[in-house]
Write a protein that holds these residues in place. Structure first.
Motif, PDB file in Angstrom:
ATOM      1  N   THR A   4      -6.085 -14.621   3.833  1.00 42.60           N
ATOM      2  CA  THR A   4      -5.185 -15.732   2.849  1.00 42.60           C
ATOM      3  C   THR A   4      -3.842 -15.048   2.561  1.00 42.60           C
ATOM      4  OG1 THR A   4      -6.392 -14.418   1.120  1.00 42.60           O
ATOM      5  CG2 THR A   4      -7.387 -16.564   1.864  1.00 42.60           C
ATOM      6  N   THR A   5      -3.784 -13.597   2.942  1.00 43.67           N
ATOM      7  CA  THR A   5      -2.427 -12.988   2.790  1.00 43.67           C
ATOM      8  C   THR A   5      -2.336 -11.948   4.033  1.00 43.67           C
ATOM      9  OG1 THR A   5      -3.292 -11.011   1.583  1.00 43.67           O
ATOM     10  CG2 THR A   5      -2.567 -13.153   0.193  1.00 43.67           C
ATOM     11  N   HIS A   6      -1.056 -11.786   3.818  1.00 49.16           N
ATOM     12  CA  HIS A   6      -0.564 -10.667   4.883  1.00 49.16           C
ATOM     13  C   HIS A   6       0.591  -9.917   4.389  1.00 49.16           C
ATOM     14  CE1 HIS A   6       0.359  -8.872   8.945  1.00 49.16           C
ATOM     15  NE2 HIS A   6       1.585  -8.912   8.639  1.00 49.16           N
ATOM     16  N   ARG A   7       0.425  -8.715   4.420  1.00 43.71           N
ATOM     17  CA  ARG A   7       1.482  -7.546   3.720  1.00 43.71           C
ATOM     18  C   ARG A   7       2.278  -7.063   5.048  1.00 43.71           C
ATOM     19  NH1 ARG A   7       1.563  -6.564  -1.653  1.00 43.71           N
ATOM     20  NH2 ARG A   7      -0.191  -8.097  -2.865  1.00 43.71           N
TER      21      ARG A   7
ATOM     22  N   LEU B 257       6.999  -7.331   2.239  1.00 44.01           N
ATOM     23  CA  LEU B 257       6.945  -8.748   2.090  1.00 44.01           C
ATOM     24  C   LEU B 257       5.309  -9.074   2.130  1.00 44.01           C
ATOM     25  CD1 LEU B 257       8.662 -11.085   4.283  1.00 44.01           C
ATOM     26  CD2 LEU B 257       6.222 -11.347   4.235  1.00 44.01           C
ATOM     27  N   LEU B 258       5.081 -10.217   1.361  1.00 39.65           N
ATOM     28  CA  LEU B 258       3.782 -10.783   1.167  1.00 39.65           C
ATOM     29  C   LEU B 258       3.725 -12.261   1.809  1.00 39.65           C
ATOM     30  CD1 LEU B 258       0.753 -10.668   0.135  1.00 39.65           C
ATOM     31  CD2 LEU B 258       1.480 -11.902  -2.016  1.00 39.65           C
TER      32      LEU B 258
ATOM     33  N   PRO C  79       0.313 -15.133  -5.280  1.00 36.19           N
ATOM     34  CA  PRO C  79      -0.517 -13.826  -5.121  1.00 36.19           C
ATOM     35  C   PRO C  79      -1.733 -14.222  -6.179  1.00 36.19           C
ATOM     36  CG  PRO C  79       1.658 -13.349  -5.411  1.00 36.19           C
ATOM     37  CD  PRO C  79       1.832 -14.825  -5.404  1.00 36.19           C
ATOM     38  N   VAL C  80      -1.616 -14.856  -7.141  1.00 32.54           N
ATOM     39  CA  VAL C  80      -2.822 -15.042  -8.168  1.00 32.54           C
ATOM     40  C   VAL C  80      -3.966 -15.833  -7.413  1.00 32.54           C
ATOM     41  CG1 VAL C  80      -3.582 -16.251 -10.184  1.00 32.54           C
ATOM     42  CG2 VAL C  80      -1.673 -14.625 -10.320  1.00 32.54           C
TER      43      VAL C  80
END
Length: 225
Positions: free
Chosen positions: A113-116, A125-126, A132-133
């Protein structure tokens, strides 16, 4: 001379391979190093399989969007449509699942669901579909700073690249740069889903030790694109 890395940032392709081809043609003329896609890849447009193949062939960095999660996990038999529109969406969901096949559906279900990632100036960078929440609750262009701040969470990164709301913008909120990259396949301003959209959104992020520069482009698609 500063070393620059150009990131091609897209979102909400929605199975529109024609629109994806249009933005890639523009981006290829400009040059880019990596492709980041903030979810909603294959549903409900006419070309889900071609869209998926194109993205994976280019080794795009992908995160999961709302439509991707629905394709992978929604139990259609337990959903009672409340309108003809909802019924048609469920029918299209079933068709897209059949076209993609179980292997690709499983891969959609496993997308993060995310990649940093770290940038050249030391910032982070996100990449996320929503915020984010909640990865499935998007930042919208008409939110106040206070409303956006509530979606940042405790560790939002320095730059957030997101989609979900289909309207591009570049805002600074509480020291965090929020870059919504809009939509490739369902950008507002066209004639509606299935009727042809007038443009596709593409964002180029150029990063160097001097910082991050953002360029947002509306790519014309034509009347029947």
């Amino acid at each position: 001379m500063l070393r620059c890395v150009r990131l091609l940032c897209l979102s909400d392709i929605h199975g529109r391979a024609d629109a994806l081809s249009a933005v890639l043609a523009v981006a290829e003329r400009r040059g880019y190093s990596k492709i980041l896609v903030a979810g909603d890849l294959c549903f409900p447009g006419p070309d889900p399989l071609e869209t998926w193949r194109r993205l994976t062939q280019m080794q795009a960095i992908l995160v999961q969007g709302t439509g991707d999660r629905a394709l992978a996990t929604l139990d259609i038999s337990k959903v009672v449509p409340k309108s003809p529109y909802e019924r048609s969406r469920l029918e299209r969901l079933s068709e897209v699942r059949t076209e993609l096949g179980q292997l690709i559906l499983a891969r959609l279900g496993r997308l993060p669901t995310t990649h940093r990632m770290n940038l050249e100036d030391g910032s982070e960078l996100l990449l996320v579909h929503g915020s984010p929440v909640d990865p499935f609750e998007p930042f919208c262009h008409d939110m106040t700073d206070e409303e956006m701040a509530a979606l940042l969470g405790d560790d939002p990164a320095d730059v957030i690249v997101c989609g979900g709301s289909h309207v591009p913008f570049d805002r600074m909120v509480q020291g965090v740069r929020i870059v919504n990259v809009g939509s490739v396949g369902e950008a507002p301003g066209g004639e509606g889903a299935g009727q042809g959209f007038s443009h596709a959104d593409v964002t180029l992020l150029e990063t160097s030790i001097a910082g991050v520069e953002v360029e947002q482009i509306a790519v014309p698609l034509g009347k029947a694109a």
